[in-house]
Design a protein around this motif. Structure first.
Motif, PDB file in Angstrom:
ATOM      1  N   CYS A 155       0.332  -1.491  -0.024  1.00  0.00           N
ATOM      2  CA  CYS A 155      -0.086   0.236   0.123  1.00  0.00           C
ATOM      3  C   CYS A 155       0.650   1.547  -0.125  1.00  0.00           C
ATOM      4  N   ALA A 156       2.167   1.121  -0.700  1.00  0.00           N
ATOM      5  CA  ALA A 156       2.434   1.798  -1.030  1.00  0.00           C
ATOM      6  C   ALA A 156       2.673   3.755  -1.694  1.00  0.00           C
ATOM      7  N   LEU A 165       4.110   7.803   3.626  1.00  0.00           N
ATOM      8  CA  LEU A 165       2.960   8.827   4.017  1.00  0.00           C
ATOM      9  C   LEU A 165       4.125  10.177   3.493  1.00  0.00           C
ATOM     10  N   ALA A 166       5.637  10.424   3.637  1.00  0.00           N
ATOM     11  CA  ALA A 166       6.447  11.563   3.507  1.00  0.00           C
ATOM     12  C   ALA A 166       6.566  11.233   2.057  1.00  0.00           C
ATOM     13  N   ALA A 167       6.554  10.258   1.410  1.00  0.00           N
ATOM     14  CA  ALA A 167       6.984   9.840  -0.318  1.00  0.00           C
ATOM     15  C   ALA A 167       5.592  10.146  -0.359  1.00  0.00           C
ATOM     16  N   GLY A 188       5.151  17.437   7.224  1.00  0.00           N
ATOM     17  CA  GLY A 188       4.111  17.283   7.053  1.00  0.00           C
ATOM     18  C   GLY A 188       3.110  16.666   6.556  1.00  0.00           C
ATOM     19  N   THR A 189       3.332  15.816   8.001  1.00  0.00           N
ATOM     20  CA  THR A 189       1.894  14.424   8.239  1.00  0.00           C
ATOM     21  C   THR A 189       1.823  14.853   9.434  1.00  0.00           C
ATOM     22  N   LEU A 190      -0.297  15.458   9.211  1.00  0.00           N
ATOM     23  CA  LEU A 190      -0.929  15.876  10.500  1.00  0.00           C
ATOM     24  C   LEU A 190      -1.324  14.509  10.987  1.00  0.00           C
ATOM     25  N   VAL A 191      -1.843  14.042  12.736  1.00  0.00           N
ATOM     26  CA  VAL A 191      -1.542  14.107  12.931  1.00  0.00           C
ATOM     27  C   VAL A 191      -2.715  13.277  14.112  1.00  0.00           C
TER      28      VAL A 191
END
Length: 253
Positions: A70-71, A119-121, A167-170
């Motif tokens: 699930c990349a 997520l970063a990618a 930039g990942t919302l948690v």
């Protein structure tokens, strides 16, 4: 941090074979998610929208395989969890406590670790961690579950800090009883949250960039009492515990 849109997103939902996980998948589909991976220990239980994915979050090989397969994910919903209704001292063994920590805390941490680079990618995206009102206080009838959810709350706040620069919302989601299979025994006769309403609140928060969802009035109230928890939360918990579990040789109050 950019705005995360559910429409055209690629999402993975754990624990999607039943209950709230299944409702999360349905709400993602309703909002126009492009791809939805519906992960469950038994993928045969996945019905409706979503691509079934076999995933037990306590098994490192399955977590790694999911991250590889699930990349393209940019929205991870960590919903899988277990509740064994184990008191901390009264349970016959520590098996329930271990299972809850292995699943709710360590399993969620494994998912965050595996999918952070994914997520970063894919531009940052978002992680949703499904927590509980008992992240905030301990009900001893269900004590080891509360301990695991308190640990998962701490995990959520720490992961948020670590992932901010990519930039990942948690988003941490706290709720009381949700009307699903998990709480049928525990919450018989008590008010329960509508799972569809919880799912709507969660994805509204993702799209608004909010880091926390308090899904019902009870959860809002409990969190508001935390500065005075030993005066305003625990006396009632103690009274209820004493009434239901009288000490040998002492009459129930």
């Amino acid at each position: 941090m950019g705005i995360m849109r559910i429409e055209d997103s690629v999402a993975l939902v754990t624990g999607a074979g039943r209950g709230l996980g299944r409702v999360f998948v349905q709400e993602l589909a309703r909002r126009g998610a492009k791809t939805i991976y519906a992960a469950a220990r038994d993928p045969a239980r996945v019905t409706g929208p979503g691509i079934p994915v076999e995933l037990d979050i306590t098994k490192p090989d399955q977590v790694a395989a999911a991250a590889e397969r699930c990349a393209d994910v940019n929205l991870l919903v960590n919903n899988a969890g277990v509740m064994t209704l184990s008191p901390l001292l009264g349970a016959p063994t520590m098996d329930g406590a271990r299972q809850e920590i292995e699943t709710n805390y360590l399993g969620t941490l494994a998912m965050c670790r595996a999918f952070a680079p994914v997520l970063a990618a894919n531009g940052g995206g978002a992680i949703v961690n499904m927590l509980s009102v008992v992240s905030f206080f301990t009900n001893p009838d269900n004590g080891s579950y509360g301990a695991s959810k308190a640990a998962e709350w701490a995990l959520t706040n720490g992961v948020r800090i670590e992932l901010a620069q990519q930039g990942t919302l948690v988003v941490g989601v706290h709720a009381g009883f949700i009307d699903t299979e998990m709480v049928t025994e525990l919450a018989r006769g008590l008010p329960k949250d509508d799972p569809e309403d919880v799912a709507r609140q969660v994805f509204d928060a993702v799209e608004a960039g909010r880091v926390e969802v308090l899904a019902d009035q009870r959860t809002e109230r409990v969190k508001s009492l935390l500065p005075d928890d030993h005066e305003k939360i625990y006396p009632a918990v103690q009274e209820r515990w004493d009434a239901e579990h009288p000490h040998p040789g002492h009459p129930a109050p």
